[in-house]
Write a protein that holds these residues in place. Structure first.
Motif, PDB file in Angstrom:
ATOM      1  N   VAL A   1       0.847  -1.188   0.000  1.00  0.00           N
ATOM      2  CA  VAL A   1       0.000   0.000   0.000  1.00  0.00           C
ATOM      3  C   VAL A   1       0.883   1.237   0.000  1.00  0.00           C
ATOM      4  CG1 VAL A   1      -1.601   1.397   1.375  1.00  0.00           C
ATOM      5  CG2 VAL A   1      -1.991  -1.061   1.114  1.00  0.00           C
ATOM      6  N   ILE A   2       0.579   2.163  -0.882  1.00  0.00           N
ATOM      7  CA  ILE A   2       1.247   3.468  -0.891  1.00  0.00           C
ATOM      8  C   ILE A   2       0.329   4.468  -0.211  1.00  0.00           C
ATOM      9  CG2 ILE A   2       1.960   5.395  -2.360  1.00  0.00           C
ATOM     10  CD1 ILE A   2       3.040   3.384  -4.355  1.00  0.00           C
ATOM     11  N   ILE A   3       0.886   5.185   0.764  1.00  0.00           N
ATOM     12  CA  ILE A   3       0.115   6.211   1.477  1.00  0.00           C
ATOM     13  C   ILE A   3       0.599   7.583   1.004  1.00  0.00           C
ATOM     14  CG2 ILE A   3      -0.497   7.183   3.716  1.00  0.00           C
ATOM     15  CD1 ILE A   3      -0.046   4.462   4.953  1.00  0.00           C
ATOM     16  N   GLY A   4      -0.314   8.344   0.413  1.00  0.00           N
ATOM     17  CA  GLY A   4       0.023   9.649  -0.138  1.00  0.00           C
ATOM     18  C   GLY A   4      -0.481   9.762  -1.564  1.00  0.00           C
ATOM     19  N   SER A   5      -0.550  10.992  -2.058  1.00  0.00           N
ATOM     20  CA  SER A   5      -1.043  11.191  -3.425  1.00  0.00           C
ATOM     21  C   SER A   5      -0.268  12.286  -4.160  1.00  0.00           C
ATOM     22  CB  SER A   5      -2.540  11.562  -3.395  1.00  0.00           C
ATOM     23  OG  SER A   5      -2.741  12.751  -2.637  1.00  0.00           O
ATOM     24  N   GLY A   6       0.858  12.708  -3.593  1.00  0.00           N
ATOM     25  CA  GLY A   6       1.664  13.755  -4.198  1.00  0.00           C
ATOM     26  C   GLY A   6       2.613  13.219  -5.258  1.00  0.00           C
TER      27      GLY A   6
ATOM     28  N   LEU B   1       0.029  -3.309  -6.662  1.00  0.00           N
ATOM     29  CA  LEU B   1      -0.296  -2.496  -5.502  1.00  0.00           C
ATOM     30  C   LEU B   1      -1.696  -2.837  -5.028  1.00  0.00           C
ATOM     31  CD1 LEU B   1       1.052   1.010  -6.623  1.00  0.00           C
ATOM     32  CD2 LEU B   1       2.091  -0.531  -4.951  1.00  0.00           C
ATOM     33  N   ALA B   2      -1.850  -3.028  -3.728  1.00  0.00           N
ATOM     34  CA  ALA B   2      -3.167  -3.332  -3.180  1.00  0.00           C
ATOM     35  C   ALA B   2      -4.028  -2.085  -3.067  1.00  0.00           C
ATOM     36  CB  ALA B   2      -3.021  -3.983  -1.801  1.00  0.00           C
ATOM     37  N   GLN B   3      -3.351  -0.910  -2.873  1.00  0.00           N
ATOM     38  CA  GLN B   3      -4.127   0.310  -2.624  1.00  0.00           C
ATOM     39  C   GLN B   3      -3.213   1.531  -2.618  1.00  0.00           C
ATOM     40  OE1 GLN B   3      -5.342   1.202   1.473  1.00  0.00           O
ATOM     41  NE2 GLN B   3      -7.489   1.298   0.781  1.00  0.00           N
ATOM     42  N   VAL B   4      -3.777   2.676  -2.993  1.00  0.00           N
ATOM     43  CA  VAL B   4      -3.193   3.973  -2.648  1.00  0.00           C
ATOM     44  C   VAL B   4      -4.173   4.638  -1.686  1.00  0.00           C
ATOM     45  CG1 VAL B   4      -1.722   4.365  -4.645  1.00  0.00           C
ATOM     46  CG2 VAL B   4      -4.144   4.982  -4.774  1.00  0.00           C
ATOM     47  N   PHE B   5      -3.619   5.219  -0.631  1.00  0.00           N
ATOM     48  CA  PHE B   5      -4.448   5.753   0.451  1.00  0.00           C
ATOM     49  C   PHE B   5      -4.028   7.182   0.753  1.00  0.00           C
ATOM     50  CE2 PHE B   5      -5.221   6.682   4.904  1.00  0.00           C
ATOM     51  CZ  PHE B   5      -6.523   6.234   5.110  1.00  0.00           C
ATOM     52  N   GLY B   6      -4.998   8.062   1.017  1.00  0.00           N
ATOM     53  CA  GLY B   6      -4.656   9.435   1.347  1.00  0.00           C
ATOM     54  C   GLY B   6      -5.885  10.278   1.568  1.00  0.00           C
ATOM     55  N   ARG B   7      -5.709  11.608   1.488  1.00  0.00           N
ATOM     56  CA  ARG B   7      -6.810  12.546   1.760  1.00  0.00           C
ATOM     57  C   ARG B   7      -7.353  13.215   0.506  1.00  0.00           C
ATOM     58  NH1 ARG B   7      -4.389  16.525   6.217  1.00  0.00           N
ATOM     59  NH2 ARG B   7      -2.867  16.695   4.524  1.00  0.00           N
TER      60      ARG B   7
ATOM     61  N   VAL C   1      -8.892  13.358  -2.749  1.00  0.00           N
ATOM     62  CA  VAL C   1      -9.688  12.455  -3.595  1.00  0.00           C
ATOM     63  C   VAL C   1      -9.312  12.604  -5.072  1.00  0.00           C
ATOM     64  CG1 VAL C   1     -12.004  11.865  -4.373  1.00  0.00           C
ATOM     65  CG2 VAL C   1     -11.607  12.416  -1.973  1.00  0.00           C
ATOM     66  N   ASP C   2      -9.145  13.832  -5.540  1.00  0.00           N
ATOM     67  CA  ASP C   2      -8.849  14.061  -6.955  1.00  0.00           C
ATOM     68  C   ASP C   2      -7.515  13.436  -7.348  1.00  0.00           C
ATOM     69  OD1 ASP C   2     -11.221  15.434  -7.288  1.00  0.00           O
ATOM     70  OD2 ASP C   2     -10.310  17.419  -7.017  1.00  0.00           O
ATOM     71  N   ASP C   3      -6.495  13.649  -6.531  1.00  0.00           N
ATOM     72  CA  ASP C   3      -5.175  13.094  -6.837  1.00  0.00           C
ATOM     73  C   ASP C   3      -5.170  11.572  -6.729  1.00  0.00           C
ATOM     74  OD1 ASP C   3      -4.154  15.578  -7.345  1.00  0.00           O
ATOM     75  OD2 ASP C   3      -3.155  15.813  -5.411  1.00  0.00           O
ATOM     76  N   LEU C   4      -5.841  11.052  -5.717  1.00  0.00           N
ATOM     77  CA  LEU C   4      -5.931   9.596  -5.574  1.00  0.00           C
ATOM     78  C   LEU C   4      -6.666   8.976  -6.752  1.00  0.00           C
ATOM     79  CD1 LEU C   4      -6.817   9.327  -1.782  1.00  0.00           C
ATOM     80  CD2 LEU C   4      -4.702   8.538  -2.845  1.00  0.00           C
ATOM     81  N   ASN C   5      -7.728   9.611  -7.177  1.00  0.00           N
ATOM     82  CA  ASN C   5      -8.502   9.100  -8.303  1.00  0.00           C
ATOM     83  C   ASN C   5      -7.677   9.095  -9.587  1.00  0.00           C
ATOM     84  OD1 ASN C   5     -11.099   8.202  -9.453  1.00  0.00           O
ATOM     85  ND2 ASN C   5     -10.992  10.149 -10.562  1.00  0.00           N
TER      86      ASN C   5
ATOM     87  N   PHE D   1      -3.263   3.992 -13.178  1.00  0.00           N
ATOM     88  CA  PHE D   1      -2.484   2.775 -12.926  1.00  0.00           C
ATOM     89  C   PHE D   1      -3.341   1.598 -12.471  1.00  0.00           C
ATOM     90  CE2 PHE D   1       0.358   6.423 -11.672  1.00  0.00           C
ATOM     91  CZ  PHE D   1       0.994   6.496 -12.902  1.00  0.00           C
ATOM     92  N   HIS D   2      -4.669   1.790 -12.487  1.00  0.00           N
ATOM     93  CA  HIS D   2      -5.609   0.707 -12.166  1.00  0.00           C
ATOM     94  C   HIS D   2      -5.342   0.125 -10.773  1.00  0.00           C
ATOM     95  CE1 HIS D   2      -6.656   1.032 -16.387  1.00  0.00           C
ATOM     96  NE2 HIS D   2      -5.394   0.822 -16.707  1.00  0.00           N
ATOM     97  N   VAL D   3      -5.268   1.033  -9.802  1.00  0.00           N
ATOM     98  CA  VAL D   3      -5.029   0.659  -8.407  1.00  0.00           C
ATOM     99  C   VAL D   3      -6.202   1.157  -7.573  1.00  0.00           C
ATOM    100  CG1 VAL D   3      -3.486   0.906  -6.431  1.00  0.00           C
ATOM    101  CG2 VAL D   3      -2.536   0.894  -8.753  1.00  0.00           C
ATOM    102  N   PRO D   4      -6.763   0.339  -6.685  1.00  0.00           N
ATOM    103  CA  PRO D   4      -7.841   0.821  -5.807  1.00  0.00           C
ATOM    104  C   PRO D   4      -7.337   1.931  -4.889  1.00  0.00           C
ATOM    105  CG  PRO D   4      -7.658  -1.579  -5.742  1.00  0.00           C
ATOM    106  CD  PRO D   4      -6.452  -1.081  -6.470  1.00  0.00           C
ATOM    107  N   PHE D   5      -8.235   2.857  -4.536  1.00  0.00           N
ATOM    108  CA  PHE D   5      -7.841   3.910  -3.599  1.00  0.00           C
ATOM    109  C   PHE D   5      -8.906   4.089  -2.531  1.00  0.00           C
ATOM    110  CE2 PHE D   5     -10.610   6.577  -6.209  1.00  0.00           C
ATOM    111  CZ  PHE D   5     -11.109   7.507  -5.301  1.00  0.00           C
TER     112      PHE D   5
END
Length: 249
Positions: free
Chosen positions: A4-9, A26-32, A34-38, A44-48
């Motif tokens: 899991v990657i935490i962050g969206s910068g 990657l299992a997930q990208v996680f952060g605050r 929404v636009d950058d995570l999306n 890259f077809h990764v759940p967020f």
């Protein structure tokens, strides 16, 4: 291995890209944000997620230095490895009962700029040999240059990077202010900038130095100072003083 990657910068974006380009799931990208995570998720077809942190074996924290400790508290799993990507922080800044590490990619990251990830040095620090081998194996799928480094050494690597990258880019910005002020296209200077960087691949920076300060050309230095004001004048004086001192002029 669940990652899991935490962050969206910028760093999170490029690590997600480097992983997926090298078939590292990657299992997930996680952060605050929404636009950058999306954007990362779509590209890259990764759940967020912004609220539910996926269960993982490795969490890579890619946030600004001031947020690393607080973000690390979100990870409550004990049987996992957590790595931050900071050049300046110790692995002990991570606040949890999991295994702690750092995975520092030495590069300047902008989302709009393509990079050759295989050329980026990755500096690794872990608590044990097993985790060192794990991060080495992972990073070696991305980069040809993976190095073990203590926090003490990494601090100086990061400091050197600030001089070699951040300060130099700021000088480019100041130079463009001058050229823009006189309606001189900045692209005139790109061949000079390219040659300056290219030259230090072959010559020591100290030996490559040119310009009025290293020649101690007082008339030119005084002329330039008359053309400058405010911060740019102070930068000009400080840089020339440093050059003169290095060459004992």
């Amino acid at each position: 291995m669940q990652i899991v990657i935490i962050g969206s910068g910028n760093v999170a974006y490029h690590l997600a890209k480097a992983f997926t380009q090298n078939s590292i799931p990657l299992a997930q990208v996680f952060g605050r944000n929404v636009d950058d995570l999306n954007k990362i998720s779509q590209e890259f077809h990764v759940p967020f997620s912004t609220d539910i942190l996926e269960n993982a074996d490795l969490y890579i924290i890619c946030v600004n230095d001031g947020s690393v400790e607080d973000v690390s508290r979100l990870i409550t799993k004990k049987d996992c490895l957590v790595a931050h990507t900071s050049g300046s922080l110790p692995k002990e800044i991570l606040s949890g009962k999991y295994r702690k590490s750092s995975l520092y990619p030495l590069q300047t990251f902008s989302k709009s700029k393509e990079l050759d990830y295989s050329k980026i040095p990755f500096f690794i620090e872990t608590e044990n040999k097993e985790d060192k081998n794990l991060l080495f194996k992972l990073a070696s799928q991305i980069s040809e240059n993976v190095i073990e480094s203590s926090h003490e050494k990494r601090k100086y690597i990061h400091l050197t990077a600030v001089f070699a990258c951040n300060f130099v880019n700021h000088l480019f910005s100041r130079a463009k202010e001058i050229s823009d002020g006189q309606e001189i296209p900045f692209n005139y200077f790109l061949p000079l900038i390219d040659e300056t960087v290219k030259k230090i691949h072959e010559i020591e920076p100290r030996s490559a130095q040119t310009g009025p300060a290293v020649r101690n050309d007082i008339k030119v230095l005084q002329l330039h100072e008359q053309l400058l004001t405010d911060e740019s004048l102070e930068i000009y004086k400080t840089m020339n003083h440093s050059i003169k001192k290095m060459y004992e002029l």
